[in-house]
Write an enzyme that holds these catalytic residues in place. Structure first.
Site, PDB file in Angstrom:
ATOM      1  N   HIS A  11      48.512  49.604  55.033  1.00 35.02           N
ATOM      2  CA  HIS A  11      48.381  48.277  55.637  1.00 35.02           C
ATOM      3  C   HIS A  11      49.545  47.375  55.266  1.00 35.02           C
ATOM      4  O   HIS A  11      50.207  47.573  54.254  1.00 35.02           O
ATOM      5  CB  HIS A  11      47.067  47.611  55.241  1.00 35.02           C
ATOM      6  CG  HIS A  11      46.882  47.390  53.761  1.00 35.02           C
ATOM      7  ND1 HIS A  11      46.376  48.343  52.914  1.00 35.02           N
ATOM      8  CD2 HIS A  11      47.138  46.309  52.981  1.00 35.02           C
ATOM      9  CE1 HIS A  11      46.317  47.861  51.680  1.00 35.02           C
ATOM     10  NE2 HIS A  11      46.775  46.622  51.680  1.00 35.02           N
ATOM     11  N   GLU A  47      39.030  39.772  53.130  1.00 34.24           N
ATOM     12  CA  GLU A  47      40.010  40.450  53.960  1.00 34.24           C
ATOM     13  C   GLU A  47      39.385  40.917  55.261  1.00 34.24           C
ATOM     14  O   GLU A  47      38.185  41.171  55.334  1.00 34.24           O
ATOM     15  CB  GLU A  47      40.600  41.667  53.226  1.00 34.24           C
ATOM     16  CG  GLU A  47      39.590  42.785  53.021  1.00 34.24           C
ATOM     17  CD  GLU A  47      40.218  44.127  52.654  1.00 34.24           C
ATOM     18  OE1 GLU A  47      41.126  44.123  51.809  1.00 34.24           O
ATOM     19  OE2 GLU A  47      39.803  45.152  53.213  1.00 34.24           O
ATOM     20  N   GLN A  58      46.215  43.789  57.414  1.00 39.05           N
ATOM     21  CA  GLN A  58      45.188  43.234  56.533  1.00 39.05           C
ATOM     22  C   GLN A  58      45.403  41.723  56.452  1.00 39.05           C
ATOM     23  O   GLN A  58      46.396  41.264  55.888  1.00 39.05           O
ATOM     24  CB  GLN A  58      45.306  43.861  55.142  1.00 39.05           C
ATOM     25  CG  GLN A  58      44.273  43.348  54.141  1.00 39.05           C
ATOM     26  CD  GLN A  58      44.550  43.871  52.739  1.00 39.05           C
ATOM     27  OE1 GLN A  58      45.577  43.560  52.152  1.00 39.05           O
ATOM     28  NE2 GLN A  58      43.660  44.689  52.226  1.00 39.05           N
ATOM     29  N   HIS A  82      51.828  41.629  50.824  1.00 35.85           N
ATOM     30  CA  HIS A  82      52.154  42.917  50.213  1.00 35.85           C
ATOM     31  C   HIS A  82      52.109  44.038  51.243  1.00 35.85           C
ATOM     32  O   HIS A  82      51.638  43.846  52.365  1.00 35.85           O
ATOM     33  CB  HIS A  82      51.222  43.242  49.027  1.00 35.85           C
ATOM     34  CG  HIS A  82      49.777  43.445  49.381  1.00 35.85           C
ATOM     35  ND1 HIS A  82      48.860  42.427  49.397  1.00 35.85           N
ATOM     36  CD2 HIS A  82      49.083  44.565  49.716  1.00 35.85           C
ATOM     37  CE1 HIS A  82      47.659  42.907  49.715  1.00 35.85           C
ATOM     38  NE2 HIS A  82      47.767  44.204  49.917  1.00 35.85           N
ATOM     39  N   GLU A 132      51.083  47.913  46.988  1.00 35.27           N
ATOM     40  CA  GLU A 132      49.757  48.421  46.642  1.00 35.27           C
ATOM     41  C   GLU A 132      49.712  49.899  46.979  1.00 35.27           C
ATOM     42  O   GLU A 132      50.050  50.295  48.098  1.00 35.27           O
ATOM     43  CB  GLU A 132      48.679  47.655  47.438  1.00 35.27           C
ATOM     44  CG  GLU A 132      47.262  48.131  47.149  1.00 35.27           C
ATOM     45  CD  GLU A 132      46.201  47.377  47.955  1.00 35.27           C
ATOM     46  OE1 GLU A 132      46.584  46.599  48.869  1.00 35.27           O
ATOM     47  OE2 GLU A 132      45.018  47.580  47.687  1.00 35.27           O
TER      48      GLU A 132
HETATM   49 CO    CO Z   1      46.015  45.310  50.217  1.00 34.16          CO
END
Ligand code: CO
Length: 136
Positions: A11, A47, A58, A82, A132
């Site tokens: 994502h 989220e 996301q 991110h 991540e």
């Molecule tokens: Co994330």
């Protein structure tokens, strides 16, 4: 050489002040649909995951003022927060970050949303990108 540990983009996370407004934007503009929505109180976020082929956008909004995402929005405004990379083995990928002198936020893999196992890597040492690692 290190074998390739990232299997896919899981994502791209975008920090937004209003989750419903951001979902509506993606739905109305691009026809995107929400695959998953979850409030993660331990991270102070809610989220929504929108399908883009086998990956997600996301949309991320803070649920408390002390949330890192709240601080991010305050400092930088809405935007890319991110990148989540899919990995087969989160612990192994995290170890490779440590072995190569990277700075980790999570010393150990931990539970993420929708039952995944995740670990965050500090943007310092990763060319300014919060990374991540996501294991399904
Ligand atoms: Co994330």
């Amino acid at each position: 050489m290190t074998a390739m540990l990232l299997t896919e983009i899981d994502h791209v996370a975008i920090a937004v002040p209003d989750l419903d407004a951001a979902i509506a934007y993606y739905a109305e503009t691009f026809g995107a649909t929400v695959a998953h929505r979850e409030r993660i109180d331990s991270d102070g976020v809610e989220e929504a995951l929108l399908n883009v082929a086998d990956s997600y956008v996301q949309l991320l909004t803070p649920t408390s003022d002390s949330s890192p995402v709240a601080k991010y929005l305050e400092k930088k405004g809405p935007g890319i927060h991110h990148v989540g990379y899919r990995v087969a083995d989160c612990a192994a990928a995290l170890q490779s970050v440590k072995d190569h002198g990277g700075l980790v936020i999570d010393e150990q893999p931990r539970p993420g949303s929708r039952g995944t196992t995740v670990a965050f890597i500090h943007p310092k040492g990763a060319f300014g990108t919060l990374i991540e690692l996501v294991q399904e």
